[in-house]
Scaffold this active site. Structure first.
Site, mmCIF file in Angstrom:
data_model
loop_
_atom_site.group_PDB
_atom_site.id
_atom_site.type_symbol
_atom_site.label_atom_id
_atom_site.label_comp_id
_atom_site.label_asym_id
_atom_site.label_seq_id
_atom_site.Cartn_x
_atom_site.Cartn_y
_atom_site.Cartn_z
ATOM 1 N N HIS A 178 37.998 27.989 42.634
ATOM 2 C CA HIS A 178 36.961 26.940 42.543
ATOM 3 C C HIS A 178 36.658 26.630 41.072
ATOM 4 C CE1 HIS A 178 34.006 29.924 41.193
ATOM 5 N NE2 HIS A 178 34.520 30.721 42.091
ATOM 6 N N GLU B 270 34.109 25.733 37.829
ATOM 7 C CA GLU B 270 32.987 26.546 37.331
ATOM 8 C C GLU B 270 31.751 26.367 38.210
ATOM 9 O OE1 GLU B 270 31.080 26.914 32.961
ATOM 10 O OE2 GLU B 270 30.319 25.210 34.148
ATOM 11 N N TRP C 282 26.517 29.889 38.642
ATOM 12 C CA TRP C 282 26.355 31.284 38.210
ATOM 13 C C TRP C 282 27.474 31.710 37.273
ATOM 14 C CZ3 TRP C 282 24.070 35.246 42.250
ATOM 15 C CH2 TRP C 282 22.727 34.894 42.476
ATOM 16 N N GLY D 158 30.023 36.898 43.650
ATOM 17 C CA GLY D 158 30.451 37.497 44.919
ATOM 18 C C GLY D 158 30.248 36.523 46.073
ATOM 19 N N ARG E 45 31.225 26.419 46.821
ATOM 20 C CA ARG E 45 31.947 26.139 45.574
ATOM 21 C C ARG E 45 33.451 25.941 45.819
ATOM 22 N NH1 ARG E 45 30.124 31.567 45.448
ATOM 23 N NH2 ARG E 45 31.587 33.188 44.782
ATOM 24 N N GLU F 124 34.890 35.081 48.280
ATOM 25 C CA GLU F 124 34.988 35.959 47.111
ATOM 26 C C GLU F 124 34.667 37.390 47.537
ATOM 27 O OE1 GLU F 124 35.536 35.953 43.019
ATOM 28 O OE2 GLU F 124 36.275 37.063 44.761
ATOM 29 N N ARG F 125 35.182 38.344 46.837
ATOM 30 C CA ARG F 125 34.871 39.740 47.192
ATOM 31 C C ARG F 125 33.358 39.937 47.107
ATOM 32 N NH1 ARG F 125 35.383 44.212 42.644
ATOM 33 N NH2 ARG F 125 37.358 43.422 42.016
ATOM 34 N N TYR G 78 30.297 41.520 45.836
ATOM 35 C CA TYR G 78 30.077 42.293 44.612
ATOM 36 C C TYR G 78 28.919 43.282 44.731
ATOM 37 C CZ TYR G 78 33.221 41.342 40.707
ATOM 38 O OH TYR G 78 34.294 41.339 39.846
ATOM 39 N N ARG H 18 35.410 45.207 37.943
ATOM 40 C CA ARG H 18 35.838 43.800 38.049
ATOM 41 C C ARG H 18 37.346 43.649 38.286
ATOM 42 N NH1 ARG H 18 33.650 40.049 33.272
ATOM 43 N NH2 ARG H 18 34.605 38.509 34.618
ATOM 44 N N HIS I 268 38.664 31.899 45.642
ATOM 45 C CA HIS I 268 37.883 32.554 44.569
ATOM 46 C C HIS I 268 38.746 33.458 43.700
ATOM 47 C CE1 HIS I 268 34.204 31.212 46.667
ATOM 48 N NE2 HIS I 268 34.996 31.301 47.705
#
Ligand SMILES: O=C(O)[C@H](O)COP(=O)(O)O
Length: 329
Positions: free
Chosen positions: A80, A82, A85, A93, A129, A183-184, A186, A210, A253
């Site tokens: 995605h 920017e 966040w 995440g 996103r 996304e993973r 977090y 990360r 992501h």
């Protein structure tokens, strides 16, 4: 959900193949008991699925004749653009934040780079996103097909989002939003500032969280755990489409794509620690005879490298050129 699927099949076998009329469904008496209303909705949905199961259904359920006769397909991966966040340097995440204006621009630029590459199906995560990136990129595509986010989360959602024109369906691209591509997660880092977190826990520790394969952030997913869902989804739902000759774009992501690229490029858990994806940069693979060939990141829509060794992509671009020439004449 299994019940719905089972009743779909049960109902599907008894539902006549008469064409479905929206008016029939929309005039549905609202005072029917919940069960038969569910039955009616499911019956309606099955009528729809009986009427046009070639549109939107995964290729594994698609009748043979609708599959493309090709042993080659394009796979575009794009992280995605920017997000708000990313701009604030916060761990994101699975928190669902939109793109920044810069991220919108990145998505549009990415669309220009892939505007000559065929896209038959789009997979995104369930996060805005990624979905914004896919939709914005496709505004630049020369084929001008309309991406339509599928709503199969319930029988009613599927019924109420039905497209009743075969011609319109042909001018559409199904978009499948899958949480498995999110996304993973977090964990307890979500919302924290990345710089402050490194100052608090140490740069090495944060880098491990990360970029390592096995080490999860506190109460979060490791890349390995993310791969277990993202790569499994890719193998079960996306690879069969490519094998059927369908060209696919995945908008997802940084980490869910890192796990998929690790699979595509057969990277070791050591090699993947150095893999980092920029926002909004498309990556092209060619799937051919069961293998993935990395073609890099298209710099421009007519970059020769993208089309080298991929006769089908070159022919597709020639067709687009001819079509736009015809409209100019
Ligand atoms: O989730 C996030 O914070 C970003 O999308 C990726 O973060 P990372 O680059 O720290 O993995």
């Amino acid at each position: 959900m299994a019940t719905t699927t089972m009743s779909h099949q049960a109902i599907g076998s008894i539902v006549s193949h008469r064409p479905f009329k929206a008016s029939q469904f929309l005039k549905e008496p609202l005072n029917v008991p919940m069960k038969s209303k569910r039955f009616k909705i499911e019956a309606t949905a099955s009528q729809i699925s009986v009427v046009d199961n070639t549109f939107l259904s995964p290729s594994k359920n698609r009748p043979q004749e609708s599959k493309k006769n090709s042993n080659e397909a394009a796979l575009i991966l794009i992280r995605h653009g920017e997000s708000l966040w990313n701009e604030k340097n916060l761990f994101t995440g699975c928190v669902d934040v939109p793109l920044t204006q810069k991220g919108v621009g990145e998505a549009i630029e990415a669309g220009k780079k892939i505007s000559n590459i065929p896209v038959d199906l789009i997979f995104t995560s369930s996060l805005i996103r990624a979905q914004m990136t896919a939709m914005l990129a496709m505004t630049q595509h020369r084929r001008k097909k309309v991406p339509i986010i599928l709503h199969n989360e319930s029988v009613k959602a599927k019924t109420w989002s039905h497209v009743f024109s075969e011609e319109t369906r042909k001018q559409s691209i199904p978009v499948i939003a899958a949480w498995q591509l999110n996304e993973r997660m977090y964990g307890e880092l979500q919302g924290l500032n990345k710089k402050e977190t490194a100052e608090r826990y140490g740069t090495q520790q944060v880098h491990e969280w990360r970029r390592s394969y096995e080490i999860p952030p506190p109460k979060g997913e490791s890349l390995e755990m993310c791969a277990e869902r993202a790569v499994a989804y890719f193998e079960d739902n996306i690879k069969p489409e490519l094998a059927s000759g369908n060209n696919v774009m995945i908008a997802a992501h940084g980490n869910s794509l890192r796990s998929i690229i690790m699979y595509l490029d057969d990277l070791t858990s050591q090699e993947v620690t150095t893999l980092d994806l920029s926002t909004g940069v498309p990556l092209l693979y060619i799937f051919k005879e069961g293998k993935f060939m990395k073609r890099g990141s298209p710099v421009g829509p007519t970059e020769a490298g993208v089309y080298a060794y991929t006769k089908r992509l070159a022919q597709y671009r020639e067709k687009l050129d001819a079509a736009s020439q015809a409209t100019l004449d």
